[in-house]
Design a protein around this motif. Structure first.
Motif, PDB file in Angstrom:
ATOM      1  N   GLY A  95       0.815  -1.207   0.000  1.00 37.85           N
ATOM      2  CA  GLY A  95       0.000   0.000   0.000  1.00 37.85           C
ATOM      3  C   GLY A  95       0.850   1.258   0.000  1.00 37.85           C
ATOM      4  N   VAL A  96       1.911   1.257   0.787  1.00 40.24           N
ATOM      5  CA  VAL A  96       2.808   2.412   0.822  1.00 40.24           C
ATOM      6  C   VAL A  96       3.500   2.592  -0.529  1.00 40.24           C
ATOM      7  CG1 VAL A  96       4.873   3.404   1.876  1.00 40.24           C
ATOM      8  CG2 VAL A  96       3.192   2.223   3.305  1.00 40.24           C
ATOM      9  N   GLN A  97       3.979   1.501  -1.092  1.00 45.63           N
ATOM     10  CA  GLN A  97       4.727   1.550  -2.347  1.00 45.63           C
ATOM     11  C   GLN A  97       3.830   1.797  -3.550  1.00 45.63           C
ATOM     12  OE1 GLN A  97       7.842   1.755  -2.588  1.00 45.63           O
ATOM     13  NE2 GLN A  97       8.353   1.321  -4.722  1.00 45.63           N
ATOM     14  N   GLN A  98       2.525   1.485  -3.418  1.00 47.64           N
ATOM     15  CA  GLN A  98       1.581   1.593  -4.519  1.00 47.64           C
ATOM     16  C   GLN A  98       1.948   0.676  -5.680  1.00 47.64           C
ATOM     17  OE1 GLN A  98      -1.537   4.051  -5.053  1.00 47.64           O
ATOM     18  NE2 GLN A  98      -1.287   2.844  -3.201  1.00 47.64           N
ATOM     19  N   GLU A  99       2.487  -0.479  -5.340  1.00 48.25           N
ATOM     20  CA  GLU A  99       2.819  -1.489  -6.330  1.00 48.25           C
ATOM     21  C   GLU A  99       2.593  -2.865  -5.736  1.00 48.25           C
ATOM     22  OE1 GLU A  99       6.299  -0.975  -9.156  1.00 48.25           O
ATOM     23  OE2 GLU A  99       6.953   0.266  -7.463  1.00 48.25           O
ATOM     24  N   ARG A 100       2.215  -3.796  -6.595  1.00 43.38           N
ATOM     25  CA  ARG A 100       2.064  -5.178  -6.162  1.00 43.38           C
ATOM     26  C   ARG A 100       3.427  -5.871  -6.253  1.00 43.38           C
ATOM     27  NH1 ARG A 100      -2.857  -7.625  -9.409  1.00 43.38           N
ATOM     28  NH2 ARG A 100      -1.603  -6.890 -11.168  1.00 43.38           N
ATOM     29  N   VAL A 101       4.259  -5.533  -5.308  1.00 44.33           N
ATOM     30  CA  VAL A 101       5.640  -6.007  -5.312  1.00 44.33           C
ATOM     31  C   VAL A 101       5.826  -7.028  -4.195  1.00 44.33           C
ATOM     32  CG1 VAL A 101       8.064  -5.312  -5.156  1.00 44.33           C
ATOM     33  CG2 VAL A 101       6.380  -3.744  -6.143  1.00 44.33           C
ATOM     34  N   PRO A 102       6.446  -8.177  -4.474  1.00 43.93           N
ATOM     35  CA  PRO A 102       6.682  -9.150  -3.409  1.00 43.93           C
ATOM     36  C   PRO A 102       7.547  -8.570  -2.302  1.00 43.93           C
ATOM     37  CG  PRO A 102       7.052 -10.125  -5.577  1.00 43.93           C
ATOM     38  CD  PRO A 102       6.902  -8.653  -5.799  1.00 43.93           C
ATOM     39  N   VAL A 103       7.355  -9.091  -1.101  1.00 44.00           N
ATOM     40  CA  VAL A 103       8.114  -8.639   0.071  1.00 44.00           C
ATOM     41  C   VAL A 103       9.097  -9.728   0.467  1.00 44.00           C
ATOM     42  CG1 VAL A 103       7.964  -8.005   2.505  1.00 44.00           C
ATOM     43  CG2 VAL A 103       6.272  -7.114   0.872  1.00 44.00           C
ATOM     44  N   GLN A 104      10.370  -9.371   0.502  1.00 45.52           N
ATOM     45  CA  GLN A 104      11.425 -10.302   0.880  1.00 45.52           C
ATOM     46  C   GLN A 104      11.989  -9.908   2.231  1.00 45.52           C
ATOM     47  OE1 GLN A 104      13.160 -13.091  -1.088  1.00 45.52           O
ATOM     48  NE2 GLN A 104      13.490 -13.407   1.104  1.00 45.52           N
ATOM     49  N   ILE A 105      11.975 -10.834   3.182  1.00 50.28           N
ATOM     50  CA  ILE A 105      12.550 -10.591   4.504  1.00 50.28           C
ATOM     51  C   ILE A 105      13.975 -11.139   4.514  1.00 50.28           C
ATOM     52  CG2 ILE A 105      12.368 -11.105   6.960  1.00 50.28           C
ATOM     53  CD1 ILE A 105       9.324 -11.336   6.513  1.00 50.28           C
ATOM     54  N   GLN A 106      14.905 -10.306   4.903  1.00 50.69           N
ATOM     55  CA  GLN A 106      16.317 -10.705   4.918  1.00 50.69           C
ATOM     56  C   GLN A 106      16.817 -10.801   6.346  1.00 50.69           C
ATOM     57  OE1 GLN A 106      19.253  -9.139   1.944  1.00 50.69           O
ATOM     58  NE2 GLN A 106      20.150  -8.158   3.743  1.00 50.69           N
ATOM     59  N   ARG A 107      17.299 -11.987   6.720  1.00 52.70           N
ATOM     60  CA  ARG A 107      17.871 -12.218   8.036  1.00 52.70           C
ATOM     61  C   ARG A 107      19.223 -12.893   7.878  1.00 52.70           C
ATOM     62  NH1 ARG A 107      13.935 -14.380  12.585  1.00 52.70           N
ATOM     63  NH2 ARG A 107      15.094 -12.791  13.721  1.00 52.70           N
ATOM     64  N   ALA A 108      20.087 -12.687   8.834  1.00 53.20           N
ATOM     65  CA  ALA A 108      21.414 -13.301   8.785  1.00 53.20           C
ATOM     66  C   ALA A 108      21.285 -14.820   8.712  1.00 53.20           C
ATOM     67  CB  ALA A 108      22.227 -12.897  10.008  1.00 53.20           C
ATOM     68  N   GLY A 109      21.958 -15.402   7.739  1.00 52.80           N
ATOM     69  CA  GLY A 109      21.933 -16.848   7.604  1.00 52.80           C
ATOM     70  C   GLY A 109      20.630 -17.394   7.071  1.00 52.80           C
ATOM     71  N   GLY A 110      19.728 -16.520   6.606  1.00 55.87           N
ATOM     72  CA  GLY A 110      18.449 -16.986   6.071  1.00 55.87           C
ATOM     73  C   GLY A 110      17.552 -17.615   7.110  1.00 55.87           C
ATOM     74  N   ALA A 111      17.670 -17.134   8.351  1.00 49.15           N
ATOM     75  CA  ALA A 111      16.885 -17.718   9.444  1.00 49.15           C
ATOM     76  C   ALA A 111      15.394 -17.552   9.201  1.00 49.15           C
ATOM     77  CB  ALA A 111      17.281 -17.057  10.758  1.00 49.15           C
ATOM     78  N   ARG A 112      14.618 -18.445   9.780  1.00 49.32           N
ATOM     79  CA  ARG A 112      13.164 -18.363   9.669  1.00 49.32           C
ATOM     80  C   ARG A 112      12.647 -17.243  10.573  1.00 49.32           C
ATOM     81  NH1 ARG A 112      11.152 -23.314   7.679  1.00 49.32           N
ATOM     82  NH2 ARG A 112       9.287 -23.308   8.969  1.00 49.32           N
ATOM     83  N   LEU A 113      11.414 -16.851  10.345  1.00 52.85           N
ATOM     84  CA  LEU A 113      10.742 -15.863  11.180  1.00 52.85           C
ATOM     85  C   LEU A 113       9.371 -16.407  11.540  1.00 52.85           C
ATOM     86  CD1 LEU A 113      10.716 -13.013  12.468  1.00 52.85           C
ATOM     87  CD2 LEU A 113       9.715 -12.172  10.327  1.00 52.85           C
ATOM     88  N   PHE A 114       9.085 -16.504  12.826  1.00 59.92           N
ATOM     89  CA  PHE A 114       7.826 -17.083  13.322  1.00 59.92           C
ATOM     90  C   PHE A 114       7.619 -18.500  12.791  1.00 59.92           C
ATOM     91  CE2 PHE A 114       6.240 -12.449  12.849  1.00 59.92           C
ATOM     92  CZ  PHE A 114       6.946 -12.062  13.972  1.00 59.92           C
ATOM     93  N   GLY A 115       8.724 -19.215  12.542  1.00 59.69           N
ATOM     94  CA  GLY A 115       8.633 -20.572  12.037  1.00 59.69           C
ATOM     95  C   GLY A 115       8.409 -20.671  10.549  1.00 59.69           C
ATOM     96  N   LEU A 116       8.406 -19.551   9.850  1.00 63.22           N
ATOM     97  CA  LEU A 116       8.151 -19.523   8.409  1.00 63.22           C
ATOM     98  C   LEU A 116       9.437 -19.165   7.673  1.00 63.22           C
ATOM     99  CD1 LEU A 116       4.740 -17.629   8.473  1.00 63.22           C
ATOM    100  CD2 LEU A 116       5.108 -20.094   8.218  1.00 63.22           C
ATOM    101  N   PRO A 117       9.606 -19.664   6.443  1.00 59.45           N
ATOM    102  CA  PRO A 117      10.853 -19.422   5.717  1.00 59.45           C
ATOM    103  C   PRO A 117      10.998 -17.963   5.282  1.00 59.45           C
ATOM    104  CG  PRO A 117       9.262 -20.520   4.296  1.00 59.45           C
ATOM    105  CD  PRO A 117       8.656 -20.511   5.675  1.00 59.45           C
ATOM    106  N   THR A 118      12.229 -17.505   5.219  1.00 64.51           N
ATOM    107  CA  THR A 118      12.512 -16.164   4.707  1.00 64.51           C
ATOM    108  C   THR A 118      13.394 -16.246   3.466  1.00 64.51           C
ATOM    109  OG1 THR A 118      14.456 -15.934   6.147  1.00 64.51           O
ATOM    110  CG2 THR A 118      12.332 -15.141   6.998  1.00 64.51           C
ATOM    111  N   THR A 119      13.455 -17.412   2.859  1.00 65.59           N
ATOM    112  CA  THR A 119      14.308 -17.615   1.695  1.00 65.59           C
ATOM    113  C   THR A 119      13.603 -17.294   0.384  1.00 65.59           C
ATOM    114  OG1 THR A 119      13.666 -19.945   1.750  1.00 65.59           O
ATOM    115  CG2 THR A 119      15.757 -19.333   2.800  1.00 65.59           C
ATOM    116  N   VAL A 120      12.310 -17.073   0.413  1.00 69.12           N
ATOM    117  CA  VAL A 120      11.564 -16.710  -0.785  1.00 69.12           C
ATOM    118  C   VAL A 120      10.670 -15.522  -0.453  1.00 69.12           C
ATOM    119  CG1 VAL A 120      11.558 -18.986  -1.873  1.00 69.12           C
ATOM    120  CG2 VAL A 120       9.801 -18.425  -0.189  1.00 69.12           C
TER     121      VAL A 120
END
Length: 315
Positions: A176-201
């Motif tokens: 909504g802020v970007q005004q584009e349908r752009v995927p969101v990529q979460i970047q963590r050191a070592g590709g760690a999961r967040l809340f048990g969900l993958p952050t690699t895609v």
């Protein structure tokens, strides 16, 4: 978002309602999804998350249309923020707007990630306090940098569905802020999961009609003070036959009722609506309550989707 203590009357068509384009700085467009299904269902598979197997390429296309036209000024930028609230079938996302200073993508993400409170006390974030270093539009994604390694797994009390919906808070907000349908990529050191969900895609926006509450009041905002003989209510909805009621309540009693007519309903998104409620000399604290139509009159399903705003009418 206070639900009525008695069943809402059946609403089918509202001859008095008219379609009025929204003439406001915050321009609303729709949110897409698929199917006329419940907003949320704890037993259903939540939508819009990254592919569980990091070896597979994500195939889902982003489905969210931009949801506001952010407006900038020397005092900051108005951005949409998505918070959790209670829909008729369980937890769903509701939107409100706020002015932020600094980079709008980063500041909006920080609020969603536990760095701020929603303006409506009926809303909440599903995130524990998580640090957001920055958000950047780069390489076809919105890249969210999370420097800490906390919450690799879900915290106590967070269900798997809530974890997915928490990430949808972030996706819907940033798109909504970007005004584009752009995927969101979460970047963590070592590709760690967040809340048990993958952050690699990257994560796409989820099915709007299962992720969002099906009615959402845009104005007035929670806590506003208004004057005059008429209150103009704007919002977005996806309701049977594109119609539904907006009520004005004072001390639990209905003092005004008008039907809205949104700009559509046969597509997989929410549509703008606008309706005028007569004030007729009303003063003091009131609740604005808008609902989707309930064709069964309460005999089937979970009942209507509802959103409310508590405001004050100045004498």
């Amino acid at each position: 978002m206070t639900f009525p203590t008695t069943p809402a009357p059946r609403v089918r068509r509202w001859a008095c309602a008219s379609v009025v384009p929204l003439a406001a700085a915050l321009v609303l467009t729709g949110c897409t999804g698929d199917g006329q299904r419940p907003v949320s269902d704890e037993t259903s598979e939540p939508t819009g998350t990254a592919t569980p197997d990091p070896t597979e390429e994500p195939t889902a296309e982003p489905t969210d249309e931009p949801t506001t036209d952010p407006t900038s000024s020397p005092d900051g930028t108005v951005v949409p923020l998505y918070f959790a609230g209670e829909g008729p079938g369980g937890t769903a996302l509701f939107r409100e707007f706020r002015r932020v200073e600094g980079d709008p993508l980063t500041e909006a993400a920080r609020i969603i990630a536990g760095g701020g409170e929603p303006g409506d006390p009926d809303y909440r974030t599903l995130w524990p306090q998580v640090e957001i270093a920055s958000v950047q539009a780069t390489d076809g994604v919105l890249l969210v940098e999370v420097p800490s390694d906390g919450f690799t797994e879900r915290p106590d009390g967070m269900s798997k569905r809530d974890a997915r919906l928490a990430l949808q808070q972030l996706v819907y907000t940033l798109q909504g802020v970007q005004q584009e349908r752009v995927p969101v990529q979460i970047q963590r050191a070592g590709g760690a999961r967040l809340f048990g969900l993958p952050t690699t895609v990257p994560y796409e926006a989820g099915n709007a009609l299962r992720t969002l509450n099906l009615v959402n009041i845009t104005s007035p905002a929670e806590g506003d003070t208004v004057t005059g003989d008429t209150l103009t209510v704007t919002g977005v909805a996806n309701s049977f036959e594109a119609s539904g009621p907006c009520r004005l309540l004072q001390e639990g009693q209905e003092i005004a009722l008008e039907g809205y007519q949104s700009e559509g309903w046969m597509e997989q998104r929410l549509f703008p609506f606008e309706v005028d409620l007569p004030l007729d000399g009303v003063t003091g604290e009131v609740v604005v309550q808008c609902e989707t139509d309930d064709p069964s009159g309460g005999t089937e399903g979970n009942g209507p989707a509802i959103d409310t705003k508590t405001i004050r009418i100045a004498g």
